[in-house]
Design a protein around this motif. Structure first.
Motif, PDB file in Angstrom:
ATOM      1  N   ARG A  90       1.343  -1.311   0.394  1.00 28.85           N
ATOM      2  CA  ARG A  90      -0.006   0.275   0.292  1.00 28.85           C
ATOM      3  C   ARG A  90       0.981   1.458  -0.126  1.00 28.85           C
ATOM      4  O   ARG A  90       1.675   1.307   1.151  1.00 28.85           O
ATOM      5  CB  ARG A  90      -0.885   0.137   1.130  1.00 28.85           C
ATOM      6  N   PHE A  91       0.735   1.841  -0.883  1.00 32.48           N
ATOM      7  CA  PHE A  91       1.680   3.614  -0.808  1.00 32.48           C
ATOM      8  C   PHE A  91       0.781   4.677  -0.271  1.00 32.48           C
ATOM      9  O   PHE A  91      -0.381   4.478  -0.222  1.00 32.48           O
ATOM     10  CB  PHE A  91       1.607   3.351  -2.705  1.00 32.48           C
ATOM     11  N   SER A  92       2.230   5.171   0.150  1.00 28.62           N
ATOM     12  CA  SER A  92       1.066   6.041   1.510  1.00 28.62           C
ATOM     13  C   SER A  92       0.544   7.281  -0.081  1.00 28.62           C
ATOM     14  O   SER A  92       0.950   6.961  -1.290  1.00 28.62           O
ATOM     15  CB  SER A  92       1.978   6.614   2.100  1.00 28.62           C
ATOM     16  N   GLU A  93       0.140   8.490   0.356  1.00 29.68           N
ATOM     17  CA  GLU A  93      -0.398   9.734  -0.011  1.00 29.68           C
ATOM     18  C   GLU A  93       0.412  10.476  -0.633  1.00 29.68           C
ATOM     19  O   GLU A  93       0.755  10.594  -1.864  1.00 29.68           O
ATOM     20  CB  GLU A  93      -1.591  10.089   0.509  1.00 29.68           C
ATOM     21  N   THR A  94       1.198  10.535   0.046  1.00 29.68           N
ATOM     22  CA  THR A  94       3.093  11.645  -1.159  1.00 29.68           C
ATOM     23  C   THR A  94       3.641  10.333  -1.889  1.00 29.68           C
ATOM     24  O   THR A  94       4.075  11.015  -2.604  1.00 29.68           O
ATOM     25  CB  THR A  94       3.715  11.274   0.714  1.00 29.68           C
ATOM     26  N   ASP A 108       1.621   8.213  -4.072  1.00 31.05           N
ATOM     27  CA  ASP A 108       1.060   8.517  -5.161  1.00 31.05           C
ATOM     28  C   ASP A 108       1.513   9.803  -5.662  1.00 31.05           C
ATOM     29  O   ASP A 108       1.333   9.584  -7.323  1.00 31.05           O
ATOM     30  CB  ASP A 108      -0.889   8.073  -4.177  1.00 31.05           C
ATOM     31  N   LEU A 109       1.668  10.691  -5.078  1.00 32.48           N
ATOM     32  CA  LEU A 109       1.344  12.206  -5.619  1.00 32.48           C
ATOM     33  C   LEU A 109       2.926  12.269  -6.205  1.00 32.48           C
ATOM     34  O   LEU A 109       2.973  12.740  -7.606  1.00 32.48           O
ATOM     35  CB  LEU A 109       1.770  12.725  -4.389  1.00 32.48           C
ATOM     36  N   TRP A 110       3.654  11.967  -5.587  1.00 34.69           N
ATOM     37  CA  TRP A 110       5.245  11.311  -6.508  1.00 34.69           C
ATOM     38  C   TRP A 110       5.179  10.784  -7.698  1.00 34.69           C
ATOM     39  O   TRP A 110       5.456  11.297  -8.621  1.00 34.69           O
ATOM     40  CB  TRP A 110       6.220  10.508  -5.831  1.00 34.69           C
ATOM     41  N   ALA A 111       4.124   9.619  -7.971  1.00 37.29           N
ATOM     42  CA  ALA A 111       4.032   8.986  -9.247  1.00 37.29           C
ATOM     43  C   ALA A 111       3.925   9.887  -9.967  1.00 37.29           C
ATOM     44  O   ALA A 111       3.450  10.446 -11.214  1.00 37.29           O
ATOM     45  CB  ALA A 111       3.190   7.421  -8.985  1.00 37.29           C
ATOM     46  N   ALA A 112       2.232  10.736  -9.668  1.00 40.03           N
ATOM     47  CA  ALA A 112       1.420  10.965 -10.024  1.00 40.03           C
ATOM     48  C   ALA A 112       2.485  12.540 -11.425  1.00 40.03           C
ATOM     49  O   ALA A 112       2.325  13.113 -12.685  1.00 40.03           O
ATOM     50  CB  ALA A 112      -0.068  12.204  -9.443  1.00 40.03           C
ATOM     51  N   PHE A 113       3.200  13.102 -10.270  1.00 41.29           N
ATOM     52  CA  PHE A 113       4.128  14.033 -11.042  1.00 41.29           C
ATOM     53  C   PHE A 113       4.959  13.978 -11.439  1.00 41.29           C
ATOM     54  O   PHE A 113       5.108  14.246 -12.676  1.00 41.29           O
ATOM     55  CB  PHE A 113       4.579  14.490  -9.084  1.00 41.29           C
TER      56      PHE A 113
END
Length: 214
Positions: free
Chosen positions: A184-188, A190-195
């Motif tokens: 399970r990935f943290s919100e941070t 997930d945001l890094w992947a989105a960035f």
């Protein structure tokens, strides 16, 4: 199968297209000639359909690569483990959780940003073993990943060596992920992947937004 191989080599040619109708016209007396041709894939032949090459129509196939000369004596003997039965395929799907082991997509799911649905099938992955030998192992992949990963060699020796170099707490964390076959990935994260998926101008906007935090 041997006759189909010779037909591909002498009548079609590597890199050329042919249709199912042409194949059946060439072998009118042979039932299930499509299956006989698919059997060539167990001997290193590559014959793409529209599952592997979206540019092809449903009735078209492309002869991409010649494999073993199966018409020669002794060359048409299957190696152990090369044939995958329906029961084997079902067991592999169950083992791999009905998900592509490369990207995680499930059967019939839409690829992000498209209207294209996934198809899962059995792929053969070369694995470099700890003793340096290569073993061909079966894995479930979607049609996209199977095509993109044809030349990929998984390096088990390197994976095990990197595990040995991990600190104890990181080994325990990894062991928990492996036991669950999930992370399970943290919100941070997930945001890094989105960035990472953003175009350059948008990445600059994110950098500006975070400038005070650096």
């Amino acid at each position: 199968m041997k006759r189909a191989a010779l037909w591909l080599v002498h009548e079609v040619g590597v890199g050329q297209l042919f249709t199912k109708a042409q194949l059946r016209e060439a072998f009118p007396e042979t039932s299930q000639i499509d299956r006989r041709m698919r059997d060539l894939r167990d001997f290193g032949w590559r014959i793409d359909t529209n599952r592997e090459d979206p540019a092809l129509e449903a009735h078209e196939q492309r002869f991409v690569k010649q494999g073993e000369a199966v018409w020669e004596p002794g060359k048409a003997t299957r190696k152990p483990g090369t044939t995958v039965s329906a029961a084997d395929r079902h067991a592999l799907l169950m083992r791999d959780g009905h998900k592509c082991r490369s990207c995680g997509i499930g059967p019939g799911e839409l690829y992000p940003g498209t209207y294209v649905t996934s198809q899962l099938d059995v792929a053969r992955r070369a694995v470099r073993m700890p003793d340096g030998t290569h073993d061909l192992q079966l894995i479930i992949e979607c049609n996209r990943c199977r095509v993109g990963g044809r030349e990929m060699v998984a390096d088990l020796k390197e994976v095990l060596a990197r595990i040995d170099r991990l600190p104890v707490y990181e080994r325990k964390m990894l062991a928990a992920w492996v036991a669950q076959d999930m992370r399970r990935f943290s919100e941070t994260e997930d945001l890094w992947a989105a960035f990472r998926t953003l175009p350059a101008d948008s990445r600059d906007r994110v950098r500006d937004a975070l400038a005070d935090e650096a």
